[in-house]
Design a protein around this motif. Structure first.
Motif, PDB file in Angstrom:
ATOM      1  N   HIS A  80       0.917  -1.181   0.136  1.00 11.17           N
ATOM      2  CA  HIS A  80       0.101  -0.067   0.033  1.00 11.17           C
ATOM      3  C   HIS A  80       0.858   1.303   0.012  1.00 11.17           C
ATOM      4  N   ALA A  81       0.200   2.427  -0.007  1.00 12.71           N
ATOM      5  CA  ALA A  81       0.914   3.615  -0.445  1.00 12.71           C
ATOM      6  C   ALA A  81       2.002   4.132   0.756  1.00 12.71           C
ATOM      7  N   ARG A  82       1.953   3.440   1.964  1.00 12.77           N
ATOM      8  CA  ARG A  82       2.696   3.862   2.979  1.00 12.77           C
ATOM      9  C   ARG A  82       3.851   2.959   2.923  1.00 12.77           C
ATOM     10  N   ASN A  83       3.857   1.980   2.243  1.00 17.55           N
ATOM     11  CA  ASN A  83       5.200   0.813   1.999  1.00 17.55           C
ATOM     12  C   ASN A  83       5.711   0.990   0.561  1.00 17.55           C
ATOM     13  N   ILE A  84       5.407   2.053   0.008  1.00 20.99           N
ATOM     14  CA  ILE A  84       5.927   2.082  -1.257  1.00 20.99           C
ATOM     15  C   ILE A  84       6.601   3.831  -1.154  1.00 20.99           C
ATOM     16  N   MET A  85       7.976   3.750  -1.604  1.00 18.03           N
ATOM     17  CA  MET A  85       8.873   4.789  -1.508  1.00 18.03           C
ATOM     18  C   MET A  85       8.795   5.529  -3.044  1.00 18.03           C
ATOM     19  N   VAL A  86       8.711   6.849  -3.040  1.00 18.01           N
ATOM     20  CA  VAL A  86       9.200   7.291  -4.387  1.00 18.01           C
ATOM     21  C   VAL A  86      10.579   7.994  -4.166  1.00 18.01           C
ATOM     22  N   THR A  87      11.493   7.413  -5.087  1.00 20.66           N
ATOM     23  CA  THR A  87      12.970   7.699  -4.768  1.00 20.66           C
ATOM     24  C   THR A  87      13.212   8.811  -5.621  1.00 20.66           C
ATOM     25  N   GLY A  88      14.588   9.280  -5.564  1.00 18.44           N
ATOM     26  CA  GLY A  88      14.790  10.692  -6.080  1.00 18.44           C
ATOM     27  C   GLY A  88      14.796  10.698  -7.635  1.00 18.44           C
ATOM     28  N   ASP A  89      14.904   9.446  -8.416  1.00 19.44           N
ATOM     29  CA  ASP A  89      14.480   9.667  -9.775  1.00 19.44           C
ATOM     30  C   ASP A  89      12.980   9.564 -10.166  1.00 19.44           C
TER      31      ASP A  89
END
Length: 334
Positions: free
Chosen positions: A192-201
């Motif tokens: 879910h959206a709390r366990n998915i990270m958006v990285t610098g790229d």
């Protein structure tokens, strides 16, 4: 005790990196006993993990991280670990959760990215430690019972009479059958959206996968699209669910003979199982672990249960019981 462990973790980090980074900075705790901190090795920031034994083990996380990495799934790199103490250093994926990036305008694009990563996760059904545990009938029923034991009885003080017991049993039986009749694949289990990270790229990376199992093909998709912490319009959820269905048929993950209607039932009923479990866990986190913040998410999970059940006449009695007994009792308890 927590402070002692924190100091011990800090000393271990400094010994491993050879860098006196000083006080650890709290990143987060989660719904388990694990805690996360940010530190540095002098060149880059790292995530220090405190997973106190015997409540937690590092092995599942490390084995699944390696298997996911080999399958092309972006996950943190394990930099160092001390299993006896329950300490681990991970590469730092940053601080941007997918949840914070979602808006009406962006959600379709982000969710399609996450859904396109699911086939790779589904491929991972074993690690160097052996096969992933089966999401079998015993586990499914154990999870469903959390709702009965912790939300109904403990939190709301509700006791089911004989006819309500039959409604509840029939509901659980249907959900278990639904989960087990689906293709069984690798399941992240907290996707879910709390366990998915958006990285610098602006790419996605995944955390909190240590409870991965082999289970129903729709499980991670419904965890993502019917998130316990954020709710989207039904039309958008259905469109994204169909997008994944087409993708999985294209990649031969599900048989060409499975219709979209069949898939949607699998998806909907799997969501009912997950939200039943989640509502029970949120109550348990409050009563057993003293974490009250999750209680605010119970009304959303019950809302999903009520609204999704409405699409299936076989759940009419269940939905009526939910609307007349459980939801008013929850409103009173607040």
């Amino acid at each position: 005790m927590e402070n002692q462990r924190e100091l011990a973790l800090q000393a271990w980090c400094e010994a491993v990196t050879g860098h006196a980074a000083g006080r650890l900075k709290t990143v987060s705790g989660d719904a388990s006993f694990r805690r996360y901190f940010r530190t540095s090795d002098g060149n880059r920031t790292l995530i220090a993990v405190d997973a106190p034994p015997p409540q937690e083990s590092l092995q599942p996380f490390m084995a699944i991280a390696a298997a996911y990495g080999n399958a092309g799934v972006a996950v943190p790199e394990v930099v160092a670990f001390d299993e006896a103490q329950g300490f681990m250093l991970l590469s730092d994926l940053g601080s941007t959760l997918l949840l914070s990036e979602l808006s009406n305008a962006s959600m379709t694009r982000w969710y399609k990215l996450a859904l396109q990563d699911l086939p790779a996760i589904m491929q991972v059904t074993e690690t160097a430690q052996g096969p992933l545990p089966a999401y079998d009938e015993a586990l499914l029923r154990r999870e469903l019972s959390l709702f009965h034991d912790w939300l109904l009885e403990r939190h709301l003080g509700l006791r089911l009479n004989a006819s309500q017991q039959l409604i509840w049993q029939s509901f659980c039986d249907t959900l278990v059958t639904n989960a087990l009749e689906q293709p069984q694949v690798g399941v992240h289990r907290d996707y879910h959206a709390r366990n998915i990270m958006v990285t610098g790229d602006q790419q996605l990376a995944y955390i909190d996968f240590q409870d991965a199992v082999k289970g129903a093909v729709t499980y991670d998709a419904v965890s993502l699209l019917r998130d316990c912490y954020v709710r989207w319009p039904q039309k958008r959820v259905s469109d994204l669910s169909a997008f994944l269905f087409n993708e999985l048929q294209r990649q031969n993950v599900i048989d060409a003979g499975v219709s979209l209607t069949k898939w949607q039932r699998w998806f909907d009923l799997m969501g009912l199982q997950r939200h039943t479990k989640a509502a029970g866990i949120f109550a348990r986190l409050y009563h057993r672990d003293g974490k009250s913040g999750y209680l605010q998410d119970v009304p959303r999970t019950l809302g999903y249960l009520h609204d999704v059940a409405a699409a299936y006449p076989e759940f009419d009695d269940y939905r009526l019981w939910l609307a007349k007994m459980v939801m008013p009792a929850l409103a009173d308890s607040r």
